[in-house]
Design an enzyme around this catalytic site. Structure first.
Site, mmCIF file in Angstrom:
data_model
loop_
_atom_site.group_PDB
_atom_site.id
_atom_site.type_symbol
_atom_site.label_atom_id
_atom_site.label_comp_id
_atom_site.label_asym_id
_atom_site.label_seq_id
_atom_site.Cartn_x
_atom_site.Cartn_y
_atom_site.Cartn_z
ATOM 1 N N SER A 1 42.545 63.056 18.333
ATOM 2 C CA SER A 1 43.035 62.262 17.203
ATOM 3 C C SER A 1 42.496 62.789 15.887
ATOM 4 C CB SER A 1 42.604 60.806 17.357
ATOM 5 O OG SER A 1 42.862 60.090 16.161
ATOM 6 N N TYR A 12 35.496 55.739 18.475
ATOM 7 C CA TYR A 12 36.770 56.384 18.809
ATOM 8 C C TYR A 12 36.805 57.836 18.293
ATOM 9 C CZ TYR A 12 41.943 56.800 18.752
ATOM 10 O OH TYR A 12 43.244 57.194 18.928
ATOM 11 N N LYS A 63 37.183 61.181 20.484
ATOM 12 C CA LYS A 63 38.351 62.051 20.300
ATOM 13 C C LYS A 63 37.936 63.475 19.922
ATOM 14 C CE LYS A 63 41.856 59.384 21.220
ATOM 15 N NZ LYS A 63 42.490 59.552 22.553
HETATM 16 P P1 NAI Z 1 48.980 52.291 23.780
HETATM 17 O O1 NAI Z 1 47.971 51.211 23.671
HETATM 18 O O2 NAI Z 1 50.416 51.922 23.783
HETATM 19 O O3 NAI Z 1 48.729 53.194 25.053
HETATM 20 C C1 NAI Z 1 47.496 53.346 25.684
HETATM 21 C C2 NAI Z 1 47.674 52.992 27.144
HETATM 22 O O4 NAI Z 1 46.472 53.292 27.846
HETATM 23 C C3 NAI Z 1 47.974 51.513 27.356
HETATM 24 O O5 NAI Z 1 49.179 51.364 28.069
HETATM 25 C C4 NAI Z 1 46.766 51.011 28.128
HETATM 26 O O6 NAI Z 1 47.061 49.998 29.070
HETATM 27 C C5 NAI Z 1 46.280 52.274 28.820
HETATM 28 N N1 NAI Z 1 44.865 52.217 29.189
HETATM 29 C C6 NAI Z 1 43.844 51.725 28.455
HETATM 30 N N2 NAI Z 1 42.693 51.804 29.133
HETATM 31 C C7 NAI Z 1 42.994 52.371 30.343
HETATM 32 C C8 NAI Z 1 42.220 52.736 31.468
HETATM 33 N N3 NAI Z 1 40.899 52.513 31.502
HETATM 34 N N4 NAI Z 1 42.839 53.311 32.522
HETATM 35 C C9 NAI Z 1 44.183 53.535 32.494
HETATM 36 N N5 NAI Z 1 44.968 53.197 31.443
HETATM 37 C C10 NAI Z 1 44.377 52.626 30.383
HETATM 38 O O7 NAI Z 1 48.678 53.277 22.544
HETATM 39 P P2 NAI Z 1 49.242 54.746 22.216
HETATM 40 O O8 NAI Z 1 49.317 54.823 20.750
HETATM 41 O O9 NAI Z 1 50.429 55.073 23.025
HETATM 42 O O10 NAI Z 1 47.989 55.661 22.661
HETATM 43 C C11 NAI Z 1 48.087 56.727 23.584
HETATM 44 C C12 NAI Z 1 46.981 57.716 23.296
HETATM 45 O O11 NAI Z 1 47.227 58.341 22.040
HETATM 46 C C13 NAI Z 1 45.585 57.086 23.166
HETATM 47 O O12 NAI Z 1 44.625 57.944 23.758
HETATM 48 C C14 NAI Z 1 45.382 57.013 21.682
HETATM 49 O O13 NAI Z 1 44.018 56.971 21.334
HETATM 50 C C15 NAI Z 1 46.072 58.278 21.229
HETATM 51 N N6 NAI Z 1 46.427 58.333 19.837
HETATM 52 C C16 NAI Z 1 47.427 57.557 19.351
HETATM 53 C C17 NAI Z 1 47.766 57.627 18.015
HETATM 54 C C18 NAI Z 1 48.912 56.873 17.452
HETATM 55 O O14 NAI Z 1 49.237 57.098 16.264
HETATM 56 N N7 NAI Z 1 49.560 55.994 18.214
HETATM 57 C C19 NAI Z 1 47.007 58.458 17.077
HETATM 58 C C20 NAI Z 1 46.032 59.313 17.706
HETATM 59 C C21 NAI Z 1 45.751 59.222 19.036
#
Ligand code: NAI
Length: 298
Positions: A150, A163, A167
């Site tokens: 990130s 975080y 990252k």
């Molecule tokens: P999101 O919250 O929709 O997706 C994250 C998913 O990970 C969720 O469905 C959640 O249930 C699952 N999760 C959480 N803890 C878990 C665990 N212990 N075991 C298995 N699954 C688990 O959010 P998003 O935005 O789709 O995030 C996806 C990745 O992208 C994350 O790593 C986030 O940090 C990263 N990210 C997202 C950004 C954005 O702009 N949306 C920016 C930079 C990084």
């Protein structure tokens, strides 16, 4: 670019970016293990319905997928996730470390539980799932790992010490695994996405309509494919704009007199990124060579 015969594990694929990656790889023929703990944004709770919903979407579109509800945040969970893919599909070719949670707080108010929870899911979670996956990939002489870093960690973001550190750690893990996988057909890269998901709800303003999760998945598909020609790289990706993020080093100076005063007097030259001679070391060995050369030249 097809993925027929390939097996992909995507962690945290019950929604947001992970779901988009799962749909894209499955649409191109991959058999996908859709992992998701199904908890809330801060990591509390769990539900198997999130992973199952995405499996149902893939199946309805004619693809092949299996659900998994284990947590990435423990060694046993990581083992179970990889084992689930092996049991369902017999091999593992692709791992996308995507699962994530948020526990934002100004650093001086951040408690231990917030640090542990975020490091456990993002950074240690990537270790726990990557290790058994890497072993399988190494043994078969082929693999692709994509981790989700990130801008928060690579460039900094207020209120995200936990975080951001996790990252940035993933970028380091990516560099090392790329070197260790190089002789075994395993390529390892990372992405730093921006996308409109529940994680960024209300944060992106006007940008949110242009940065759907689906706009990130083509890069992930490329990095997951056998055509992928790069390893150890980190890419900024959002809304179809893709750029490489590099760790660079300035030309630097060799101090005639190595004292704190000399450092003070030369700090602007040491810091100067505008002049020629930026280095992009490819490894610690490479960095050592650069230092040895500079010292020899004086
Ligand atoms: P999101 O919250 O929709 O997706 C994250 C998913 O990970 C969720 O469905 C959640 O249930 C699952 N999760 C959480 N803890 C878990 C665990 N212990 N075991 C298995 N699954 C688990 O959010 P998003 O935005 O789709 O995030 C996806 C990745 O992208 C994350 O790593 C986030 O940090 C990263 N990210 C997202 C950004 C954005 O702009 N949306 C920016 C930079 C990084």
């Amino acid at each position: 670019m097809r993925f027929d015969g390939r097996v992909a594990i995507i962690t945290g694929a019950g929604g947001g970016l992970g779901r988009a990656h799962a749909l894209e790889l499955a649409r191109r023929g991959a058999q996908v293990l859709v992992n998701d703990l199904g908890g809330s944004l801060d990591g509390s709770g769990a539900s198997s319905s999130a992973a199952q919903r995405v499996v149902d979407e893939i199946t309805a579109a004619g693809g092949v997928a299996a659900p998994n509800g284990d947590s990435v945040a423990t060694p046993a969970g990581g083992q179970a996730i990889v084992q689930a893919a092996l049991t369902a599909f017999g091999r593992v070719d692709i791992l996308v470390n995507n699962a994530g949670i948020l526990r934002d707080k100004a650093f001086h108010k951040m408690d231990q539980a917030m640090v542990d929870a975020v490091l456990d899911v993002h950074l240690k979670g990537a270790f726990y799932v990557s290790q058994p996956a890497f072993a399988a990939m190494r043994a078969q002489g082929y693999g692709r790992i994509i981790s989700t870093s990130s801008a928060s960690g690579l460039f900094g973001n207020f209120g995200q010490a936990n975080y951001g550190a996790a990252k940035a750690g993933l970028a380091g893990l990516t560099r090392v695994l790329a070197l260790e996988g190089a002789g075994h057909g395993v390529k390892v890269n990372a992405i730093a996405p921006i996308a409109a998901t529940r994680m960024t709800k209300d944060l992106l303003g006007d940008l949110s309509s242009r940065v759907s999760p689906e706009t990130v998945s083509p890069l992930v598909a490329y990095l997951a494919h056998e055509d992928c020609s790069v390893s150890g790289n980190v890419y900024s990706v959002a809304g179809g704009r893709i750029a490489r993020i590099v760790v660079a080093e300035t030309h630097g100076v060799v101090l005639a007199e190595n004292t704190a005063e000399s450092v003070r007097d030369r700090i602007e030259v040491i810091d100067d990124v505008t002049g020629s001679g930026l280095h992009l070391p490819t490894s610690l060995d490479d960095e050592t060579t650069i230092i040895a050369k500079a010292l020899a030249e004086g």
